[in-house]
Each structure stands twice: as C-alpha cells, then as structure tokens.
Design a protein around this motif. Structure first.
Motif, PDB file in Angstrom:
ATOM      1  N   TYR A  50     -23.652  -9.444 -23.190  1.00  0.00           N
ATOM      2  CA  TYR A  50     -24.493  -9.707 -21.904  1.00  0.00           C
ATOM      3  C   TYR A  50     -26.262  -9.744 -22.054  1.00  0.00           C
ATOM      4  CZ  TYR A  50     -19.755  -8.684 -20.172  1.00  0.00           C
ATOM      5  OH  TYR A  50     -18.386  -8.561 -19.103  1.00  0.00           O
ATOM      6  N   ALA A  51     -26.761 -10.721 -21.876  1.00  0.00           N
ATOM      7  CA  ALA A  51     -28.080 -10.743 -21.848  1.00  0.00           C
ATOM      8  C   ALA A  51     -28.660  -9.867 -20.037  1.00  0.00           C
ATOM      9  CB  ALA A  51     -28.476 -12.088 -21.713  1.00  0.00           C
ATOM     10  N   ILE A  52     -29.633  -9.198 -20.685  1.00  0.00           N
ATOM     11  CA  ILE A  52     -30.270  -8.833 -19.830  1.00  0.00           C
ATOM     12  C   ILE A  52     -30.422  -9.598 -18.414  1.00  0.00           C
ATOM     13  CG2 ILE A  52     -32.305  -7.530 -18.744  1.00  0.00           C
ATOM     14  CD1 ILE A  52     -30.170  -6.111 -20.821  1.00  0.00           C
ATOM     15  N   ASP A  53     -30.648 -10.690 -18.552  1.00  0.00           N
ATOM     16  CA  ASP A  53     -31.656 -11.884 -17.918  1.00  0.00           C
ATOM     17  C   ASP A  53     -30.474 -12.236 -17.019  1.00  0.00           C
ATOM     18  OD1 ASP A  53     -34.368 -11.324 -18.155  1.00  0.00           O
ATOM     19  OD2 ASP A  53     -34.310 -13.569 -19.480  1.00  0.00           O
ATOM     20  N   ASP A  54     -29.308 -12.245 -17.050  1.00  0.00           N
ATOM     21  CA  ASP A  54     -28.418 -13.075 -16.980  1.00  0.00           C
ATOM     22  C   ASP A  54     -27.243 -11.612 -16.348  1.00  0.00           C
ATOM     23  OD1 ASP A  54     -27.915 -15.559 -18.461  1.00  0.00           O
ATOM     24  OD2 ASP A  54     -26.342 -14.421 -19.911  1.00  0.00           O
ATOM     25  N   ILE A  55     -27.805 -10.646 -15.973  1.00  0.00           N
ATOM     26  CA  ILE A  55     -27.139  -9.402 -15.573  1.00  0.00           C
ATOM     27  C   ILE A  55     -28.003  -9.785 -14.206  1.00  0.00           C
ATOM     28  CG2 ILE A  55     -26.600  -6.961 -15.542  1.00  0.00           C
ATOM     29  CD1 ILE A  55     -26.533  -7.215 -18.881  1.00  0.00           C
ATOM     30  N   GLU A  56     -29.512  -9.855 -14.707  1.00  0.00           N
ATOM     31  CA  GLU A  56     -30.113  -9.723 -13.733  1.00  0.00           C
ATOM     32  C   GLU A  56     -30.222 -10.708 -12.798  1.00  0.00           C
ATOM     33  OE1 GLU A  56     -33.928  -9.246 -15.466  1.00  0.00           O
ATOM     34  OE2 GLU A  56     -33.951  -7.365 -15.206  1.00  0.00           O
ATOM     35  N   ALA A  57     -29.495 -12.040 -13.166  1.00  0.00           N
ATOM     36  CA  ALA A  57     -29.646 -13.375 -12.104  1.00  0.00           C
ATOM     37  C   ALA A  57     -27.993 -13.114 -11.885  1.00  0.00           C
ATOM     38  CB  ALA A  57     -29.096 -14.999 -12.864  1.00  0.00           C
ATOM     39  N   TRP A  58     -26.970 -11.790 -11.856  1.00  0.00           N
ATOM     40  CA  TRP A  58     -25.717 -11.716 -10.913  1.00  0.00           C
ATOM     41  C   TRP A  58     -25.750 -11.268 -10.218  1.00  0.00           C
ATOM     42  CZ3 TRP A  58     -22.524  -8.268 -11.344  1.00  0.00           C
ATOM     43  CH2 TRP A  58     -21.397  -8.166 -10.561  1.00  0.00           C
ATOM     44  N   ALA A  59     -27.193 -10.202 -10.291  1.00  0.00           N
ATOM     45  CA  ALA A  59     -26.984  -9.384  -9.505  1.00  0.00           C
ATOM     46  C   ALA A  59     -28.042  -9.350  -7.935  1.00  0.00           C
ATOM     47  CB  ALA A  59     -27.383  -7.801  -9.778  1.00  0.00           C
ATOM     48  N   ASN A  60     -28.833 -10.355  -8.553  1.00  0.00           N
ATOM     49  CA  ASN A  60     -29.672 -10.772  -7.332  1.00  0.00           C
ATOM     50  C   ASN A  60     -28.995 -12.444  -6.811  1.00  0.00           C
ATOM     51  OD1 ASN A  60     -32.102 -10.024  -8.299  1.00  0.00           O
ATOM     52  ND2 ASN A  60     -32.639 -11.565  -9.254  1.00  0.00           N
ATOM     53  N   GLN A  61     -27.927 -12.968  -7.053  1.00  0.00           N
ATOM     54  CA  GLN A  61     -26.842 -13.226  -5.789  1.00  0.00           C
ATOM     55  C   GLN A  61     -26.252 -13.225  -5.253  1.00  0.00           C
ATOM     56  OE1 GLN A  61     -24.339 -14.676  -8.972  1.00  0.00           O
ATOM     57  NE2 GLN A  61     -25.592 -17.280  -9.624  1.00  0.00           N
ATOM     58  N   SER A  62     -26.422 -11.719  -5.131  1.00  0.00           N
ATOM     59  CA  SER A  62     -25.970 -10.861  -4.159  1.00  0.00           C
ATOM     60  C   SER A  62     -27.122 -10.016  -3.395  1.00  0.00           C
ATOM     61  CB  SER A  62     -24.876  -9.789  -4.487  1.00  0.00           C
ATOM     62  OG  SER A  62     -23.449 -10.273  -5.424  1.00  0.00           O
ATOM     63  N   ALA A  63     -28.206 -10.531  -3.432  1.00  0.00           N
ATOM     64  CA  ALA A  63     -29.376 -10.167  -3.345  1.00  0.00           C
ATOM     65  C   ALA A  63     -29.292 -10.407  -1.007  1.00  0.00           C
ATOM     66  CB  ALA A  63     -30.292 -10.263  -3.104  1.00  0.00           C
ATOM     67  N   CYS A  64     -29.120  -9.173  -0.267  1.00  0.00           N
ATOM     68  CA  CYS A  64     -29.096  -9.816   1.087  1.00  0.00           C
ATOM     69  C   CYS A  64     -30.221  -9.056   1.869  1.00  0.00           C
ATOM     70  CB  CYS A  64     -27.425  -9.753   2.185  1.00  0.00           C
ATOM     71  SG  CYS A  64     -26.278 -10.129   0.607  1.00  0.00           S
ATOM     72  N   ARG A  65     -30.530  -9.191   3.270  1.00  0.00           N
ATOM     73  CA  ARG A  65     -31.365  -8.600   3.860  1.00  0.00           C
ATOM     74  C   ARG A  65     -30.317  -7.854   5.084  1.00  0.00           C
ATOM     75  NH1 ARG A  65     -36.627  -9.681   3.102  1.00  0.00           N
ATOM     76  NH2 ARG A  65     -36.859 -11.761   1.828  1.00  0.00           N
ATOM     77  N   SER A  66     -29.408  -8.203   5.644  1.00  0.00           N
ATOM     78  CA  SER A  66     -28.137  -7.136   6.597  1.00  0.00           C
ATOM     79  C   SER A  66     -26.792  -7.958   6.634  1.00  0.00           C
ATOM     80  CB  SER A  66     -28.958  -7.777   7.885  1.00  0.00           C
ATOM     81  OG  SER A  66     -29.266  -9.041   8.319  1.00  0.00           O
ATOM     82  N   THR A  67     -26.413  -7.361   7.267  1.00  0.00           N
ATOM     83  CA  THR A  67     -24.965  -7.958   7.017  1.00  0.00           C
ATOM     84  C   THR A  67     -24.516  -8.970   7.887  1.00  0.00           C
ATOM     85  OG1 THR A  67     -24.267  -5.854   9.078  1.00  0.00           O
ATOM     86  CG2 THR A  67     -23.990  -5.345   6.704  1.00  0.00           C
ATOM     87  N   SER A  68     -25.384  -9.693   8.587  1.00  0.00           N
ATOM     88  CA  SER A  68     -25.193 -10.693   9.430  1.00  0.00           C
ATOM     89  C   SER A  68     -26.221 -11.749   8.355  1.00  0.00           C
ATOM     90  CB  SER A  68     -25.830 -10.751  10.853  1.00  0.00           C
ATOM     91  OG  SER A  68     -27.536 -10.480  10.960  1.00  0.00           O
ATOM     92  N   ASP A  69     -26.324 -11.718   7.392  1.00  0.00           N
ATOM     93  CA  ASP A  69     -27.287 -12.812   6.584  1.00  0.00           C
ATOM     94  C   ASP A  69     -26.126 -13.471   6.256  1.00  0.00           C
ATOM     95  OD1 ASP A  69     -28.082 -14.321   3.653  1.00  0.00           O
ATOM     96  OD2 ASP A  69     -29.416 -11.961   3.380  1.00  0.00           O
ATOM     97  N   PRO A  70     -26.612 -15.371   5.911  1.00  0.00           N
ATOM     98  CA  PRO A  70     -24.644 -16.076   6.220  1.00  0.00           C
ATOM     99  C   PRO A  70     -24.613 -14.957   4.854  1.00  0.00           C
ATOM    100  CG  PRO A  70     -26.120 -17.111   6.684  1.00  0.00           C
ATOM    101  CD  PRO A  70     -27.647 -15.458   6.858  1.00  0.00           C
ATOM    102  N   GLN A  71     -25.801 -15.137   3.668  1.00  0.00           N
ATOM    103  CA  GLN A  71     -25.232 -14.536   2.295  1.00  0.00           C
ATOM    104  C   GLN A  71     -24.157 -13.757   2.240  1.00  0.00           C
ATOM    105  OE1 GLN A  71     -25.712 -16.455  -0.980  1.00  0.00           O
ATOM    106  NE2 GLN A  71     -24.990 -14.509  -1.895  1.00  0.00           N
ATOM    107  N   TYR A  72     -24.094 -12.579   2.920  1.00  0.00           N
ATOM    108  CA  TYR A  72     -24.027 -11.613   2.915  1.00  0.00           C
ATOM    109  C   TYR A  72     -21.930 -11.297   3.127  1.00  0.00           C
ATOM    110  CZ  TYR A  72     -20.852  -6.821   4.552  1.00  0.00           C
ATOM    111  OH  TYR A  72     -21.026  -6.005   4.438  1.00  0.00           O
ATOM    112  N   LEU A  73     -21.179 -12.626   3.385  1.00  0.00           N
ATOM    113  CA  LEU A  73     -20.254 -12.643   2.600  1.00  0.00           C
ATOM    114  C   LEU A  73     -19.589 -12.803   1.846  1.00  0.00           C
ATOM    115  CD1 LEU A  73     -18.575 -14.156   6.512  1.00  0.00           C
ATOM    116  CD2 LEU A  73     -18.368 -11.611   5.350  1.00  0.00           C
ATOM    117  N   ALA A  74     -20.902 -13.893   1.219  1.00  0.00           N
ATOM    118  CA  ALA A  74     -20.018 -14.380  -0.214  1.00  0.00           C
ATOM    119  C   ALA A  74     -20.452 -13.346  -1.353  1.00  0.00           C
ATOM    120  CB  ALA A  74     -21.031 -15.972  -1.328  1.00  0.00           C
ATOM    121  N   ALA A  75     -21.796 -12.145  -0.878  1.00  0.00           N
ATOM    122  CA  ALA A  75     -22.420 -11.360  -1.670  1.00  0.00           C
ATOM    123  C   ALA A  75     -20.551 -10.580  -1.853  1.00  0.00           C
ATOM    124  CB  ALA A  75     -22.962 -10.681  -1.055  1.00  0.00           C
TER     125      ALA A  75
END
Length: 97
Positions: A50-75
């Motif tokens: 795994y490339a370190i950059d790919d690991i970080e990019a994948w983890a960053n896709q799950s970044a949310c500010r709260s459980t009401s963030d629309p991204q939260y369900l996808a994450a």
C-alpha cells in the motif's frame, strides 16, 4: 540504484504495517481487499503493498465533523460488504421469502 530502492521502500508498506497505520487488524484490511471498500493496493510480484498516500487518502474520505454530517453515513459504511440482489440464488435449495 540503492538510494532509489530505499526511497521506494519508504513509500510503500505491507499489509500489517498499513493496518497498524489505520488502527485496524490486518485481517480486516485483507477483507477490504477481497470485497472492495478499502484503500488502493498494489500487487508487486507475490507481495501486496500500500502506498502511504493511498492509505491517507482512503482514511481522509471518512472524515466527518459530526454524526449529522451527510458524509457520516457513507463513512460509517466504508468497507462493509453489500449483498448482491441475487445473493440467495447462488445457494442451492435456498429461497427468498
């Protein structure tokens, strides 16, 4: 030539090291690799890296500010296996009711 190999080695990590970086088990990372939903990987010879950059990019896709963030369900669903519509049709004698 030796410096180039050392440089590449610092950019790529094996499964157990990638799992340590993400804070998940290596087995979970292997399941993501088989079923989808995990970070991008490369197969170099007989080794998965795994490339370190790919690991970080994948983890960053799950970044949310709260459980009401629309991204939260996808994450929250990242890495989960989604059953196909014909999941039971492949099992002999099974019926869906």
């Amino acid at each position: 030539m030796r410096d180039k190999a050392a440089e590449l080695a610092t950019h790529y990590v094996r499964t157990h090291d990638a799992a340590d970086i993400l804070g998940i088990s290596p087995r979970t990372l292997e399941k993501y690799r088989c079923h989808g939903g995990g970070p991008v990987f490369r197969k170099l010879g007989g080794r998965v890296v795994y490339a370190i950059d790919d690991i970080e990019a994948w983890a960053n896709q799950s970044a949310c500010r709260s459980t009401s963030d629309p991204q939260y369900l996808a994450a929250r669903g990242a890495g989960q296996i989604r059953p196909s519509a014909n999941a039971n049709s492949a099992i002999p004698g099974s019926t869906r009711r």
